[in-house]
Design an enzyme around this catalytic site. Structure first.
Site, mmCIF file in Angstrom:
data_model
loop_
_atom_site.group_PDB
_atom_site.id
_atom_site.type_symbol
_atom_site.label_atom_id
_atom_site.label_comp_id
_atom_site.label_asym_id
_atom_site.label_seq_id
_atom_site.Cartn_x
_atom_site.Cartn_y
_atom_site.Cartn_z
ATOM 1 C CG ASP A 165 -1.955 -1.041 1.227
ATOM 2 O OD1 ASP A 165 -1.957 -1.857 0.289
ATOM 3 O OD2 ASP A 165 -2.791 -1.068 2.137
ATOM 4 C CG HIS A 168 2.765 -8.905 -0.276
ATOM 5 N ND1 HIS A 168 2.159 -10.063 0.149
ATOM 6 C CD2 HIS A 168 2.360 -7.940 0.608
ATOM 7 C CE1 HIS A 168 1.424 -9.825 1.225
ATOM 8 N NE2 HIS A 168 1.529 -8.529 1.514
ATOM 9 C CB SER A 203 9.745 2.784 5.191
ATOM 10 O OG SER A 203 11.015 3.311 4.886
#
Length: 362
Positions: free
Chosen positions: A144, A220, A331
């Protein structure tokens, strides 16, 4: 006569300021000032007013670096591990949810009392159906976040935000032995960028994704690829929010980061997890030897680890959408990869994106 004497230290000794205290106070105050400036810039952007690029000077960067962000991040990490009383969990997590706009309806466990500490709450898993992985496009978003920049890499420079660049070689580091096979097809004397391109007719592309504190903190695999090497750069832990990225040139080269390199069906592929303030902890699930935000390190140093061995001559195979790692808070993820010239991004700078959504395809 029986009264005890009261011993007092000299006034000058009581108010003696140590250099460290001055440094922390000055640096912390300046960091607060920068936060206020970032807020003003965000308000201008929301009103559609273009903000001119104003880069930090060397002394401003040095002053920002003087703030003990690594120490603060380790302290934050320890605080996150403290188990909260059951009665305190809902008020604490609710405040965080309200502050950063967290959508708990997507969480696999919505009950706030389930999370024993902040660390468990930050690393919460999502419901399987919350992030469907796009099967049509070849590259998906690994997390995200917000798209800061994307496009072709030009002149060995990569844009962290519009108009602010950093060196490709400084970011990835020098050539590594396990990449000799990839580099072997590149003529000697070519630039670092050209050496990364292994197939004729291909170009080098990049994409920068900023994860805010309220975003899902896991990342991911963005495509089907094989990870052959890990390079860990210890460094500063400055904020990587868009305002700071616009202000400090080569911010991502200053900060601690973990660079994973390998190859996919079109050639070279890399994913870099960049650390930030309160995000000293970067975890790669298949790499148990990785330890980030250590108390001391040598400036400009890095350490390499190869996933290719006598028993494993290919590396670590990753499937698109497979769990890869996690941050302690929020981050930045930077993708740098090789692809044919007809590769197209399906993005707009500044847009919000979710894990599993398409970044681009051929």
């Amino acid at each position: 006569a029986d009264r005890k004497k009261l011993h007092t230290a000299p006034v000058g000794q009581i108010f003696r300021l140590r250099p460290f205290h001055v440094l922390v106070a000055t640096g912390g105050g300046y960091a607060g000032y920068r936060k206020y400036e970032d807020y003003k810039l965000e308000q201008l952007e929301k009103r559609g007013i273009e903000v001119p690029v104003k880069l930090a000077s060397e002394w401003e960067v040095a002053l920002y670096k003087s703030v003990p962000t690594r120490l603060l991040s380790r302290a934050w990490g320890r605080l996150n591990q403290v188990e909260l009383p059951t009665w305190l969990r809902k008020p604490v997590y609710s405040l965080y949810i309200w502050t950063f706009g967290v959508n708990m309806k997507e969480a696999a466990v919505e009950d706030l009392h389930h999370y024993r500490n902040l660390s468990e709450f930050f690393r919460r898993k999502l419901k399987p159906q919350a992030r469907p992985v796009c099967g049509v496009h070849s590259v998906i978003s690994p997390s995200d976040g917000k798209i800061l920049n994307f496009g072709q890499v030009k002149n060995c420079e990569v844009e962290q935000v519009k108009g602010v660049t950093y060196s490709l070689e400084s970011f990835l580091g020098p050539r590594i032995s396990t990449e000799e096979v990839l580099f072997s097809q590149a003529p000697a004397g070519n630039s670092f960028q050209q050496q990364l391109v292994t197939k004729e007719g291909n170009e080098l592309y990049h994409c920068v994704i900023y994860l805010a504190p309220g975003d899902y903190h896991c990342f991911h695999s963005p495509t089907d690829w094989t990870v052959s090497h890990r390079r860990h750069f210890p460094g500063s832990l400055m904020s990587v929010n868009p305002g700071v990225a616009r202000w400090i040139k080569e911010l991502f080269c200053h900060n601690e980061r973990v660079v994973l390199t390998g190859d996919w069906k079109h050639g070279f592929f890399s994913l870099t997890a960049v650390g930030a303030t309160n995000v000293g902890s970067i975890r790669i699930y298949f790499d148990q030897d990785l330890h980030t935000n250590s108390p001391s390190y040598s400036k400009g140093s890095y350490n390499d680890f190869s996933f290719i061995s006598n028993n494993n001559k290919e590396g670590i195979p990753m499937r698109k959408g497979e769990h890869l790692g996690e941050f302690n808070l929020g981050s930045t993820i930077v993708l740098i990869f090789e692809a044919p010239k007809d590769f197209k991004f399906n993005l707009k700078a500044g847009q919000k994106i979710r894990f599993g959504e398409a970044l681009g395809s051929l």
